[in-house]
Design a protein around this motif. Structure first.
Motif, mmCIF file in Angstrom:
data_model
loop_
_atom_site.group_PDB
_atom_site.id
_atom_site.type_symbol
_atom_site.label_atom_id
_atom_site.label_comp_id
_atom_site.label_asym_id
_atom_site.label_seq_id
_atom_site.Cartn_x
_atom_site.Cartn_y
_atom_site.Cartn_z
ATOM 1 N N GLU A 1 72.880 9.812 77.481
ATOM 2 C CA GLU A 1 72.969 10.284 76.095
ATOM 3 C C GLU A 1 71.646 10.108 75.363
ATOM 4 O OE1 GLU A 1 77.725 9.506 75.128
ATOM 5 O OE2 GLU A 1 76.247 7.966 74.639
ATOM 6 N N ILE A 2 71.017 8.978 75.559
ATOM 7 C CA ILE A 2 69.726 8.725 74.907
ATOM 8 C C ILE A 2 68.663 9.679 75.447
ATOM 9 C CG2 ILE A 2 67.855 7.046 74.710
ATOM 10 C CD1 ILE A 2 70.058 4.862 74.698
ATOM 11 N N ALA A 3 68.663 9.898 76.756
ATOM 12 C CA ALA A 3 67.628 10.737 77.369
ATOM 13 C C ALA A 3 67.698 12.177 76.902
ATOM 14 C CB ALA A 3 67.747 10.676 78.893
ATOM 15 N N TYR A 4 68.908 12.696 76.729
ATOM 16 C CA TYR A 4 69.043 14.125 76.476
ATOM 17 C C TYR A 4 69.557 14.471 75.080
ATOM 18 C CZ TYR A 4 68.258 14.624 81.501
ATOM 19 O OH TYR A 4 67.704 14.593 82.758
ATOM 20 N N ALA A 5 69.628 13.491 74.207
ATOM 21 C CA ALA A 5 70.183 13.728 72.867
ATOM 22 C C ALA A 5 69.471 14.842 72.118
ATOM 23 C CB ALA A 5 70.135 12.439 72.055
ATOM 24 N N ASP A 6 68.163 14.934 72.253
ATOM 25 C CA ASP A 6 67.389 15.904 71.478
ATOM 26 C C ASP A 6 66.812 17.026 72.330
ATOM 27 O OD1 ASP A 6 67.759 14.409 69.078
ATOM 28 O OD2 ASP A 6 66.170 13.032 69.723
ATOM 29 N N GLU A 7 67.269 17.157 73.563
ATOM 30 C CA GLU A 7 66.741 18.201 74.436
ATOM 31 C C GLU A 7 67.482 19.527 74.187
ATOM 32 O OE1 GLU A 7 64.200 18.304 76.168
ATOM 33 O OE2 GLU A 7 63.628 16.183 76.371
ATOM 34 N N PRO A 8 66.741 20.590 73.893
ATOM 35 C CA PRO A 8 67.413 21.862 73.607
ATOM 36 C C PRO A 8 68.048 22.513 74.823
ATOM 37 C CG PRO A 8 65.023 22.165 73.621
ATOM 38 C CD PRO A 8 65.280 20.682 73.710
ATOM 39 N N GLU B 1 61.523 18.011 80.485
ATOM 40 C CA GLU B 1 62.535 16.999 80.174
ATOM 41 C C GLU B 1 62.527 15.805 81.117
ATOM 42 O OE1 GLU B 1 64.089 21.201 79.300
ATOM 43 O OE2 GLU B 1 63.281 20.154 81.069
ATOM 44 N N LEU B 2 61.697 15.828 82.138
ATOM 45 C CA LEU B 2 61.681 14.710 83.089
ATOM 46 C C LEU B 2 61.266 13.426 82.387
ATOM 47 C CD1 LEU B 2 61.911 13.754 86.067
ATOM 48 C CD2 LEU B 2 59.466 14.253 86.291
ATOM 49 N N VAL B 3 62.146 12.421 82.418
ATOM 50 C CA VAL B 3 61.829 11.132 81.806
ATOM 51 C C VAL B 3 60.963 10.334 82.780
ATOM 52 C CG1 VAL B 3 63.862 11.042 80.322
ATOM 53 C CG2 VAL B 3 64.023 10.163 82.642
ATOM 54 N N LEU B 4 59.930 9.713 82.259
ATOM 55 C CA LEU B 4 58.974 8.982 83.083
ATOM 56 C C LEU B 4 59.145 7.480 82.918
ATOM 57 C CD1 LEU B 4 55.866 11.228 82.377
ATOM 58 C CD2 LEU B 4 57.527 11.408 84.253
ATOM 59 N N ALA B 5 58.576 6.736 83.816
ATOM 60 C CA ALA B 5 58.772 5.288 83.868
ATOM 61 C C ALA B 5 58.370 4.598 82.571
ATOM 62 C CB ALA B 5 58.002 4.695 85.049
ATOM 63 N N ASP B 6 57.348 5.120 81.885
ATOM 64 C CA ASP B 6 56.876 4.472 80.661
ATOM 65 C C ASP B 6 57.664 4.886 79.418
ATOM 66 O OD1 ASP B 6 56.013 7.059 80.223
ATOM 67 O OD2 ASP B 6 53.876 6.570 80.110
ATOM 68 N N GLY B 7 58.716 5.700 79.622
ATOM 69 C CA GLY B 7 59.549 6.126 78.497
ATOM 70 C C GLY B 7 59.134 7.449 77.890
ATOM 71 N N SER B 8 57.988 7.985 78.305
ATOM 72 C CA SER B 8 57.551 9.285 77.796
ATOM 73 C C SER B 8 58.252 10.398 78.574
ATOM 74 C CB SER B 8 56.036 9.416 77.910
ATOM 75 O OG SER B 8 55.647 9.429 79.286
ATOM 76 N N ARG B 9 57.960 11.645 78.208
ATOM 77 C CA ARG B 9 58.483 12.800 78.923
ATOM 78 C C ARG B 9 57.330 13.583 79.536
ATOM 79 N NH1 ARG B 9 63.988 13.272 77.115
ATOM 80 N NH2 ARG B 9 64.341 11.217 76.218
ATOM 81 N N GLN B 10 57.617 14.302 80.574
ATOM 82 C CA GLN B 10 56.602 15.138 81.196
ATOM 83 C C GLN B 10 56.071 16.193 80.222
ATOM 84 O OE1 GLN B 10 55.056 14.710 83.899
ATOM 85 N NE2 GLN B 10 53.921 16.633 84.000
ATOM 86 N N ARG B 11 56.853 16.529 79.226
ATOM 87 C CA ARG B 11 56.455 17.488 78.183
ATOM 88 C C ARG B 11 55.072 17.177 77.618
ATOM 89 N NH1 ARG B 11 60.682 16.956 75.719
ATOM 90 N NH2 ARG B 11 61.683 19.008 75.987
#
Length: 348
Positions: A266-273, A127-137
């Motif tokens: 809210e945007i970062a974690y809206a879809d995180e289970p 779930e770590l949000v990265l500088a480019d907008g992607s996730r570590q996932r």
């Protein structure tokens, strides 16, 4: 087809938690459990709560005993896993719950851990949000070597990274104080962890930037887009067997409102289970995360002092260690990310 699994360090707290979750995983079968001094004993003698795995006996932790499995989980002290994993096949999925492969900086390793530096692996915080907008996932998919984050690091990083990424929090002058259960220190007998020492008491440790998780926190918040990240991180040992409650604060960026901050999370974690932002005015308890692979986050903005406070609760043995390891394994193997994991805690 079930995948064969070995767990090294199976007699400890992290190893036991891995086994508890793996025992009910629909795609994994634990076939080998290893230990150092406890090798030769029945697993059930060291982990009496794991009744469904009573048929297993601990064998010595060696590369030979870990070889030949589809997945190997390592729950070993730092400095122990690097030498073993170098001998395992490249196509074996190896997930290290220890510190040996977390840090990308060899100088940070030398300063905070010492000893041989074994290099950084794919980082297991989906779930770590990265500088480019992607996730570590995205980096975990297909990986065969994964380093599980430190438990304190998980609580602080998840509680701050969305604000850093969105530019609503300033990366300098971050302060985090954590209430931490003693299971995070492992099962080794230590006087300061005896019940008579910690019941009815609390004390700080790793004070003044000395805790080994400090460079990893900076590493994550830098990956989220922070420039010149500085962190003052103080863990406090409290008398609860498991859990972390992280109170993290950072300065509001100029011109940013409370609504801007909440929107970023809210945007970062809206879809995180497994990462849930609580409604405004609500803050989590560690009790709500016991046994669950869940991080619960409460958020407050003090527009007078121009600081943001996030309160993050996790179970240090699940989301902080074993749950993160299995979540990352699921992603790496293309399995459903939530397989074998729960968001439901245990109460009371």
């Amino acid at each position: 087809m079930s995948l064969s699994v070995a767990v090294a360090g199976a007699s400890g707290y992290a190893g036991g938690e891995l086994l508890r979750i793996l025992a009910d995983h629909p795609e994994f079968t634990v076939t080998t459990v290893t230990a150092f001094s406890n090798a030769g004993q029945p697993l059930i003698a060291l982990q009496p709560h794991l009744r469904s795995l009573a048929h297993l006996t601990l064998v010595e932790t060696t590369a030979a005993n870990l070889a030949g499995h589809d997945v190997v989980f390592l729950a070993l002290p730092h400095g122990k896993s690097g030498e073993i994993t170098a001998q395992l096949a490249d196509d074996t999925l190896v997930i290290d719950c220890g510190a040996d492969h977390r840090l990308t900086s060899e100088s940070d390793w030398a300063a905070f851990y010492g000893g041989e530096y074994f290099g950084a692996w794919t980082y297991g915080m989906p779930e770590l949000v990265l500088a480019d907008g992607s996730r570590q996932r995205e980096s975990i998919v297909g990986a065969t070597r994964i380093a599980v984050p430190g438990c304190n690091v998980t609580a602080i990083s998840l509680g701050l990274a969305p604000g850093i990424r969105a530019g609503v929090l300033e990366p300098e002058d971050i302060v985090a104080v954590l209430a931490v259960g003693p299971s995070g220190a492992g099962k080794t007998l230590k006087v300061n962890l005896l019940a008579s020492e910690i019941l009815g008491s609390s004390y700080a440790y790793g004070v003044g930037g000395t805790h080994r998780h400090t460079p990893e926190i900076r590493q994550n918040l830098t990956a989220a887009g922070g420039v010149g990240v500085t962190v003052s991180f103080t863990p406090m040992l409290v008398p609860m067997s498991r859990g972390i409650l992280a109170t993290s604060t950072a300065r509001l960026a100029p011109g940013v409102s409370a609504a801007d901050v909440r929107s970023a999370f809210e945007i970062a974690y809206a879809d995180e289970p497994f990462v849930h932002l609580l409604p405004a005015g609500e803050y989590p308890r560690t009790a709500d995360t016991v046994g669950a692979n869940t991080a619960l986050i409460g958020l407050a903005v003090d527009e007078v002092s121009r600081r943001v406070t996030t309160i993050t609760a996790i179970d240090n043995l699940v989301k902080g260690t074993a749950g993160a390891a299995i979540q990352s394994a699921n992603i790496a193997l293309g399995l459903p990310e939530q397989a074998g994991l729960t968001t439901n805690g245990v109460a009371p």
